[in-house]
Design a protein around this motif. Structure first.
Motif: not given
Length: 226
Positions: A43-44, A123-129
């Motif tokens: 779901r993100g 995929p959330v591992l690319t989300d640092v912000d």
């Protein structure tokens, strides 16, 4: 019949009981993390709430908060697991008595194994912000250390001749780009298994970075005498 309790029924020693409680808590925490990573995957991060995670686990939100205080803390834990895998790969590489290229592939393969396994490919591992500021700073600093170690492995390969002449920094960005973006495109329903992908990527990294084989010297034919 003796009133003395048998070994099977005797109460565990206080130290053992504490260990069992800690181990049980660790396993429950890992279960929460896996469910959260799976939810982030489907779901993100922005569209997943703590209520969603608690619902899948079949627990109340207060119970969930015993393990993670916020969604950002769950995200931070996901990043920590990913970097644990990177550092585990670096440790394996350091223990291997081989060329720089061999060490690099051992490290990257272990890193990929963790990405495919521990968090169900998140995929959330690319989300640092989306991380809390302090957690973001910790993740960025730890990633920099892993990147620097990757660069050092490539420089070692260039020095020992197993990796062709290249800029180690650019080559490390290339190698880590291959690995870190796996979660962004991989799906379980795809045609390739994780093992097939790891084998293919390892082969491509080797072919792209390996030093070219030295040409074999040719023997000159002697001219026939008149």
């Amino acid at each position: 019949m003796s009133d003395t309790p048998s070994a099977a029924t005797r109460a565990p020693a206080p130290g053992r009981a504490a260990f069992d409680r800690d181990e049980q808590r660790r396993r429950k925490r890992e279960a929460v993390l896996r469910v959260a990573a799976s939810a982030f995957n489907r779901r993100g991060f922005a569209n997943t709430s703590m209520d969603d995670v608690a619902s899948v686990l079949g627990v109340s939100k207060p119970t969930l908060y015993q393990y993670f205080k916020s969604k950002q803390e769950l995200l931070y834990a996901c990043h920590q697991v990913a970097m644990d895998n990177g550092e585990a790969g670096l440790a394996l590489a350091a223990a291997h008595d081989g060329t720089g290229l061999e060490k690099l592939i051992i490290y990257l393969r272990r890193y990929m194994e963790g990405i495919f396994g521990d968090l169900g490919n998140c995929p959330v591992l690319t989300d640092v912000d989306s991380l809390a500021p302090e957690d973001r700073a910790n993740v960025v600093a730890r990633r920099k250390r892993i990147s620097a170690a990757t660069k050092e492995l490539i420089a070692l390969g260039v020095a020992d001749g197993s990796i062709g002449p290249c800029d180690p920094k650019l080559a490390s960005l290339f190698a880590l780009g291959v690995v870190n973006w796996i979660p962004a495109w991989y799906r379980d329903s795809g045609p390739n298994t994780p093992e097939e992908i790891m084998e293919s990527f390892a082969a491509l990294l080797i072919s792209g970075l390996a030093a070219p084989a030295s040409p074999k010297p040719t023997r000159k034919r002697s001219k026939p005498q008149a």
